[in-house]
Write a protein that holds these residues in place. Structure first.
Motif, PDB file in Angstrom:
ATOM      1  N   THR A 255       0.818  -1.258  -0.042  1.00 10.09           N
ATOM      2  CA  THR A 255      -0.032   0.047   0.103  1.00 10.09           C
ATOM      3  C   THR A 255       0.815   1.332   0.024  1.00 10.09           C
ATOM      4  O   THR A 255       2.149   1.112   0.438  1.00 10.09           O
ATOM      5  CB  THR A 255      -1.025   0.143   1.214  1.00 10.09           C
TER       6      THR A 255
ATOM      7  N   TRP B  64       1.687   5.801   0.701  1.00  9.53           N
ATOM      8  CA  TRP B  64       1.726   6.603   1.951  1.00  9.53           C
ATOM      9  C   TRP B  64       0.479   7.751   1.977  1.00  9.53           C
ATOM     10  O   TRP B  64       0.486   8.137   2.923  1.00  9.53           O
ATOM     11  CB  TRP B  64       3.148   7.406   1.880  1.00  9.53           C
TER      12      TRP B  64
ATOM     13  N   ARG C  72      -9.505  -1.198   2.105  1.00  7.14           N
ATOM     14  CA  ARG C  72     -10.100  -1.567   0.970  1.00  7.14           C
ATOM     15  C   ARG C  72      -9.658  -3.192   0.945  1.00  7.14           C
ATOM     16  O   ARG C  72     -10.226  -4.012  -0.162  1.00  7.14           O
ATOM     17  CB  ARG C  72      -9.854  -0.822  -0.405  1.00  7.14           C
TER      18      ARG C  72
ATOM     19  N   LYS D 202       2.323  -5.019   3.223  1.00  5.08           N
ATOM     20  CA  LYS D 202       3.700  -4.222   3.577  1.00  5.08           C
ATOM     21  C   LYS D 202       3.067  -2.638   3.071  1.00  5.08           C
ATOM     22  O   LYS D 202       2.829  -2.415   2.044  1.00  5.08           O
ATOM     23  CB  LYS D 202       4.452  -4.355   2.393  1.00  5.08           C
TER      24      LYS D 202
ATOM     25  N   THR E 250      -1.126  -0.992  -4.439  1.00  5.32           N
ATOM     26  CA  THR E 250      -1.976   0.317  -4.849  1.00  5.32           C
ATOM     27  C   THR E 250      -0.734   1.441  -4.561  1.00  5.32           C
ATOM     28  O   THR E 250       0.073   1.461  -3.713  1.00  5.32           O
ATOM     29  CB  THR E 250      -2.877   0.976  -3.839  1.00  5.32           C
ATOM     30  N   GLY E 251      -0.417   2.031  -5.621  1.00  7.41           N
ATOM     31  CA  GLY E 251       0.762   2.947  -5.715  1.00  7.41           C
ATOM     32  C   GLY E 251       0.848   3.311  -7.098  1.00  7.41           C
ATOM     33  O   GLY E 251      -0.043   3.382  -7.933  1.00  7.41           O
ATOM     34  N   SER E 252       2.176   3.600  -7.845  1.00  9.89           N
ATOM     35  CA  SER E 252       2.373   4.076  -8.798  1.00  9.89           C
ATOM     36  C   SER E 252       2.306   3.162 -10.005  1.00  9.89           C
ATOM     37  O   SER E 252       2.570   1.796  -9.766  1.00  9.89           O
ATOM     38  CB  SER E 252       3.728   4.676  -8.955  1.00  9.89           C
TER      39      SER E 252
ATOM     40  N   GLU F 263      -4.116  -0.655  -8.338  1.00 12.45           N
ATOM     41  CA  GLU F 263      -4.730   0.474  -8.137  1.00 12.45           C
ATOM     42  C   GLU F 263      -3.361   1.685  -8.411  1.00 12.45           C
ATOM     43  O   GLU F 263      -2.919   1.723  -7.544  1.00 12.45           O
ATOM     44  CB  GLU F 263      -5.364   0.507  -6.905  1.00 12.45           C
ATOM     45  N   LEU F 264      -3.523   2.089  -9.630  1.00 11.06           N
ATOM     46  CA  LEU F 264      -2.279   2.829 -10.047  1.00 11.06           C
ATOM     47  C   LEU F 264      -2.404   4.340 -10.293  1.00 11.06           C
ATOM     48  O   LEU F 264      -3.368   4.849  -9.702  1.00 11.06           O
ATOM     49  CB  LEU F 264      -1.739   2.313 -11.260  1.00 11.06           C
TER      50      LEU F 264
ATOM     51  N   CYS G 288      -4.612   9.931  -6.030  1.00 17.92           N
ATOM     52  CA  CYS G 288      -4.771   9.059  -7.271  1.00 17.92           C
ATOM     53  C   CYS G 288      -5.811   9.992  -8.332  1.00 17.92           C
ATOM     54  O   CYS G 288      -5.668   9.731  -9.254  1.00 17.92           O
ATOM     55  CB  CYS G 288      -4.705   7.750  -7.209  1.00 17.92           C
TER      56      CYS G 288
ATOM     57  N   GLU H 287       1.901  12.676 -13.814  1.00 21.82           N
ATOM     58  CA  GLU H 287       0.943  12.920 -12.774  1.00 21.82           C
ATOM     59  C   GLU H 287       1.817  14.034 -11.726  1.00 21.82           C
ATOM     60  O   GLU H 287       2.991  13.467 -11.281  1.00 21.82           O
ATOM     61  CB  GLU H 287       0.939  11.599 -11.926  1.00 21.82           C
TER      62      GLU H 287
HETATM   63  N1  LIG Z   1      -5.279   4.067  -7.917  1.00 20.55           N
HETATM   64  C1  LIG Z   1      -5.261   4.198  -6.569  1.00 20.55           C
HETATM   65  O1  LIG Z   1      -6.256   3.567  -5.811  1.00 20.55           O
HETATM   66  C2  LIG Z   1      -4.358   4.952  -5.829  1.00 20.55           C
HETATM   67  C3  LIG Z   1      -4.229   5.465  -4.578  1.00 20.55           C
HETATM   68  C4  LIG Z   1      -3.200   5.780  -4.043  1.00 20.55           C
HETATM   69  C5  LIG Z   1      -1.972   6.215  -4.643  1.00 20.55           C
HETATM   70  N2  LIG Z   1      -1.931   5.773  -5.869  1.00 20.55           N
HETATM   71  C6  LIG Z   1      -0.806   5.969  -6.702  1.00 20.55           C
HETATM   72  O2  LIG Z   1       0.418   5.818  -5.815  1.00 20.55           O
HETATM   73  C7  LIG Z   1       1.508   6.707  -6.283  1.00 20.55           C
HETATM   74  C8  LIG Z   1       1.861   7.448  -4.993  1.00 20.55           C
HETATM   75  O3  LIG Z   1       2.194   6.551  -4.055  1.00 20.55           O
HETATM   76  P1  LIG Z   1       3.534   6.049  -3.754  1.00 20.55           P
HETATM   77  O4  LIG Z   1       4.687   7.022  -3.976  1.00 20.55           O
HETATM   78  O5  LIG Z   1       3.690   5.395  -2.241  1.00 20.55           O
HETATM   79  O6  LIG Z   1       3.824   4.793  -4.916  1.00 20.55           O
HETATM   80  P2  LIG Z   1       4.846   3.968  -5.030  1.00 20.55           P
HETATM   81  O7  LIG Z   1       4.525   3.073  -6.072  1.00 20.55           O
HETATM   82  O8  LIG Z   1       6.441   4.450  -5.092  1.00 20.55           O
HETATM   83  O9  LIG Z   1       5.029   3.095  -3.564  1.00 20.55           O
HETATM   84  C9  LIG Z   1       3.680   2.220  -3.358  1.00 20.55           C
HETATM   85  C10 LIG Z   1       3.912   1.250  -2.513  1.00 20.55           C
HETATM   86  O10 LIG Z   1       4.943   0.409  -3.079  1.00 20.55           O
HETATM   87  C11 LIG Z   1       6.011   0.064  -2.521  1.00 20.55           C
HETATM   88  N3  LIG Z   1       7.338  -0.148  -3.370  1.00 20.55           N
HETATM   89  C12 LIG Z   1       7.942   0.752  -3.838  1.00 20.55           C
HETATM   90  N4  LIG Z   1       8.810   0.236  -4.744  1.00 20.55           N
HETATM   91  C13 LIG Z   1       8.518  -1.188  -4.890  1.00 20.55           C
HETATM   92  C14 LIG Z   1       9.058  -2.425  -5.368  1.00 20.55           C
HETATM   93  N5  LIG Z   1      10.062  -2.378  -6.369  1.00 20.55           N
HETATM   94  N6  LIG Z   1       8.782  -3.586  -4.785  1.00 20.55           N
HETATM   95  C15 LIG Z   1       7.701  -3.965  -3.984  1.00 20.55           C
HETATM   96  N7  LIG Z   1       7.053  -2.524  -3.467  1.00 20.55           N
HETATM   97  C16 LIG Z   1       7.615  -1.633  -3.741  1.00 20.55           C
HETATM   98  C17 LIG Z   1       6.385   1.308  -1.601  1.00 20.55           C
HETATM   99  O11 LIG Z   1       7.281   0.903  -0.471  1.00 20.55           O
HETATM  100  C18 LIG Z   1       4.898   1.617  -1.253  1.00 20.55           C
HETATM  101  O12 LIG Z   1       4.562   0.867  -0.153  1.00 20.55           O
HETATM  102  C19 LIG Z   1       0.735   7.629  -7.271  1.00 20.55           C
HETATM  103  O13 LIG Z   1       1.064   7.518  -8.543  1.00 20.55           O
HETATM  104  C20 LIG Z   1      -0.693   7.602  -7.027  1.00 20.55           C
HETATM  105  O14 LIG Z   1      -1.464   8.136  -7.983  1.00 20.55           O
HETATM  106  C21 LIG Z   1      -2.962   5.195  -6.644  1.00 20.55           C
END
Ligand SMILES: NC(=O)c1ccc[n+]([C@@H]2O[C@H](COP(=O)([O-])OP(=O)(O)OC[C@H]3O[C@@H](n4cnc5c(N)ncnc54)[C@H](O)[C@@H]3O)[C@@H](O)[C@H]2O)c1
Ligand SMILES: O=C[C@H](O)CS(=O)(=O)O
Length: 489
Positions: A159, A161, A170, A185, A237-239, A260-261, A294, A392
Motif C-alpha cells: 500500500t 503513503w 479496501r 507491507k 496500490t501505488g505508482s 490500483e495505479l 490518485c 501526474e
Molecule cells: N489507484 C489508486 O487507488 C491509488 C491510490 C493511492 C496512490 N496511488 C498512486 O500511488 C502513487 C503514489 O504513491 P507512492 O509514492 O507510495 O507509490 P509507490 O509506487 O512509490 O509506492 C507504493 C508502495 O509500493 C512500495 N514499493 C515501491 N517500490 C517497490 C518495489 N520495487 N517492490 C515492492 N514494493 C515497492 C512502496 O514501498 C509503497 O509501499 C501515485 O502514482 C498515485 O497515483 C494510486
C-alpha cells in the motif's frame, strides 16, 4: 528525540512488525527505518527493516492460518470484521492523529480517512455473507451443474503513503471477508497507521496469522510476496511504474493481481456549467491531501467562454487556503510527503512557465513555512506540450487548459495513458450522457468533485490498473470460481 503523537491509547503506536500473532523487531534487511513527521522533520520513531526472511515467515504464518479461517462461516468472519470496524471507529481520534503525524494531512481529512476505513471494513463484513454461487440448468438428464466461489488463499498487499489507512481497509476487508489471509507491507513513510491496524485486528479476535504486517525493504518484501508459491494473489496500490514491475514478477507464478495505479485526472468545465459548483468541486478535486491523491485533478480543461471567470475564481479560492501543520486548527493543506514530492511540483511549474504558462497564484515553496509546505498554485494558458499534460504532478498545482468545443474537450481528456478518474461540469443532460460515455476512465464525476464511496467500484482502465476495490465487485478478486459437475444421478 522521538516525538510520537499524543494518544489516548499509546499502545496503538507500535514500532514492531506482526508475524503469526507475534510482535517482533527483526530487521534482516538492515538498520531500523526512521519515520519522520513531514510537517516538522522530527523523528516519530523507527520501525523494523524486514527483508525476505521475515516475509517468508509471514507468508508461512498466513498459509498456516488459512484453513481454519476459511472454515469459519461467513457470519463468523463477519462478526470479527464488524468488531474491527467498531474498534476503528472507537479509536478514530488516535488513528487520525497517528495518520496526520506520519503523513501530514489535516486532522479533519485524517478523521475522514479513518471513517472511510471503518466503512470499507463494515461493507465487506456484509458482502462476505453474499458470496453466492449458481446452480445452472444442466444440458444432461443425469448430471447437475453447481458453481461455487472459494477464497484464493494467502494475499500479499502493498500500500502507498498517501492513504495509509483506507488503502489497507479496501484490501484487508475484502480479503478476510472472502476467507483469505493476508500479508501487508505499508509504505515506509507511513507505517504506523498499518501497525495500529494490527493491534485492533488482535482486539477484534482475528486469529493469529490471518493478518501479518511487515515494514522494511520494499524490493525484498515485494520480491518474496510476488515469487513465493504460497501467495495466490497480489493487491497493489501505488505508482504505475511499480505496479508494472510487481505484475511482471507475479506473472512468473501466475498469481491473481489487482492494481490500483496512477492517474492524470481531467476536470472539464463547459460554458454552461454552474460556476459556483464547478469552483467548489475543483477545490476538493485538486487540493484534497495537498493534491496527493490518485484521483486528484491533474489537468483543468476549461471552455473558452467561461475560462477567464473560472480562472479568476479558482485562483482567488486557492490563494485563500490556509497551509500549515495538519494538527493546527483551520489548516486545509498540510505538507507534501517529502522533498522529492516538492521538487516534482517545482519541476512541473518551471516547465509550464518556460513553455508559456501564466502564473495566477502561488508557484513556490511556502514562504512562511518552508520545508515540505507548498503554496497552492494556479497556472493559466497551459498546453499539451507541458509536462503537466502527461505526468501526474501529485501536488497542489492547477494548470488550466483551454478548449473550444465538446469534441476537443473529450479528445484532450482522453489523450493520456491513464484512465482512473475524470470530472466534468455541465447543466446539459444530453451532454452529460455523451461525454460520460466518451470518456475512457474508471470513475466519472458529473457536477461532483469528490465521488469515492465504499459502495461504488473504485479502479481504473488503461495504465491506471486492473481490478476494482469496494462495492459488490471488490470481493470478486479474492475468489476463485469452481464448476462442479455432479453425475451418475
Ligand atoms: N489507484 C489508486 O487507488 C491509488 C491510490 C493511492 C496512490 N496511488 C498512486 O500511488 C502513487 C503514489 O504513491 P507512492 O509514492 O507510495 O507509490 P509507490 O509506487 O512509490 O509506492 C507504493 C508502495 O509500493 C512500495 N514499493 C515501491 N517500490 C517497490 C518495489 N520495487 N517492490 C515492492 N514494493 C515497492 C512502496 O514501498 C509503497 O509501499 C501515485 O502514482 C498515485 O497515483 C494510486
Ligand atoms: O489516492 C487514492 C485514493 O484512492 C483516494 S480516495 O480517498 O480513495 O478517493
Amino acid at each position: 528525540m522521538q516525538t510520537e503523537p499524543q494518544l489516548k491509547r499509546p499502545d496503538l503506536f507500535r514500532s514492531a512488525i506482526l508475524i503469526g500473532g507475534e510482535w517482533v523487531k527483526d530487521s534482516s534487511a538492515g538498520e531500523p527505518i526512521a519515520v519522520v513527521d513531514p510537517a516538522t522533520g522530527r523523528l516519530l520513531g523507527t520501525v523494523p527493516n524486514a527483508g525476505r526472511a521475515e516475509t517468508a515467515r509471514a507468508i508461512e504464518a498466513a498459509d498456516a492460518a488459512f484453513p481454519a479461517w476459511r472454515e469459519k462461516t461467513a457470519a463468523e468472519r463477519a462478526d470479527h470484521l464488524r468488531r474491527l470496524a467498531q474498534l476503528i471507529t472507537d479509536n478514530k481520534e488516535d488513528l487520525a492523529r497517528i495518520l496526520t503525524a506520519e503523513q501530514g494531512k489535516p486532522l479533519a481529512e485524517a478523521r475522514g480517512e479513518v471513517g472511510m476505513s471503518a466503512a470499507y471494513v463494515q461493507w465487506f463484513a456484509e458482502e462476505g455473507r453474499r458470496i453466492y454461487g449458481d446452480v445452472i440448468p444442466s444440458p444432461w438428464q443425469n448430471r447437475r451443474i453447481l458453481i461455487t466461489k472459494d477464497p484464493v488463499g494467502v494475499v500479499g498487499a502493498i500500500t502507498p503513503w498517501n492513504f495509509p489507512s483506507s488503502m489497507i481497509a479496501r484490501k484487508l476487508g475484502a480479503a478476510l471477508a472472502a476467507g483469505c489471509t493476508i500479508v501487508i507491507k505499508p509504505a515506509s513513510q507511513t507505517p504506523y497507521s498499518a501497525l495500529a491496524w494490527g493491534v485492533l485486528c488482535e482486539e477484534a479476535g482475528i486469529p493469529a496469522g490471518v493478518v501479518n504486517i511487515l515494514t522494511g525493504a520494499a524490493r525484498q518484501i515485494g520480491a518474496e510476496l510476488t515469487s513465493n508459491p504460497l501467495v495466490k494473489k497480489i493487491t497493489f496500490t501505488g505508482s504505475t511504474e511499480v505496479g508494472k514491475q510487481l505484475a511482471e514478477q507475479a506473472a512468473r507464478t501466475m498469481k491473481k493481481v489487482s492494481m490500483e495505479l496512477g492517474g492524470n485526472a481531467p476536470f472539464i468545465v463547459f460554458d454552461d456549467a454552474d460556476l459556483d459548483r464547478a469552483v467548489e468541486g475543483a477545490m476538493v478535486a485538486k487540493y484534497r491531501n495537498a493534491g496527493q491523491t490518485c484521483v486528484c485533478t491533474n489537468r483543468f480543461l476549461v471552455q473558452e467562454g467561461i475560462y477567464d471567470a473560472f480562472a479568476e475564481r479558482l485562483a482567488r479560492a486557492s490563494a485563500a487556503m490556509k497551509v500549515g501543520n495538519g494538527f493546527e486548527e483551520g489548516v486545509v493543506q498540510g505538507p507534501l510527503i517529502d522533498e522529492r514530492a516538492v521538487a516534482k511540483v517545482e519541476e512541473h511549474i518551471a516547465d509550464a512557465l518556460a513553455k508559456g504558462g501564466r502564473l495566477l497564484t502561488g508557484g513556490r515553496r511556502h514562504q512562511g513555512l518552508g520545508g515540505n509546505f507548498f503554496e497552492p498554485t494556479v497556472i493559466a494558458d497551459a498546453t499539451p506540450a507541458m509536462a503537466v499534460a502527461r505526468e501526474e504532478t501529485f501536488g497542489p498545482l492547477a494548470p488550466l487548459f483551454r478548449f473550444r468545443d465538446e469534441a476537443e474537450a473529450v479528445r484532450l481528456a482522453n489523450d493520456t495513458e491513464y484512465g482512473l478518474a475524470c470530472y466534468f461540469y455541465t447543466r446539459d443532460l444530453g451532454r452529460a450522457f455523451r461525454v460520460s460515455e466518451a470518456l475512457e476512465y474508471g470513475l466519472v464525476g458529473i457536477n461532483e468533485g469528490l465521488i469515492t464511496t465504499e459502495v461504488a467500484p473504485f479502479g481504473g482502465v488503461k495504465e491506471s490498473g486492473v481490478g476494482r476495490e469496494g462495492s459488490k465487485y471488490g470481493i470478486d478478486d479474492y475468489l476463485n470460481i469452481k464448476y462442479v459437475c455432479v453425475g451418475g444421478l
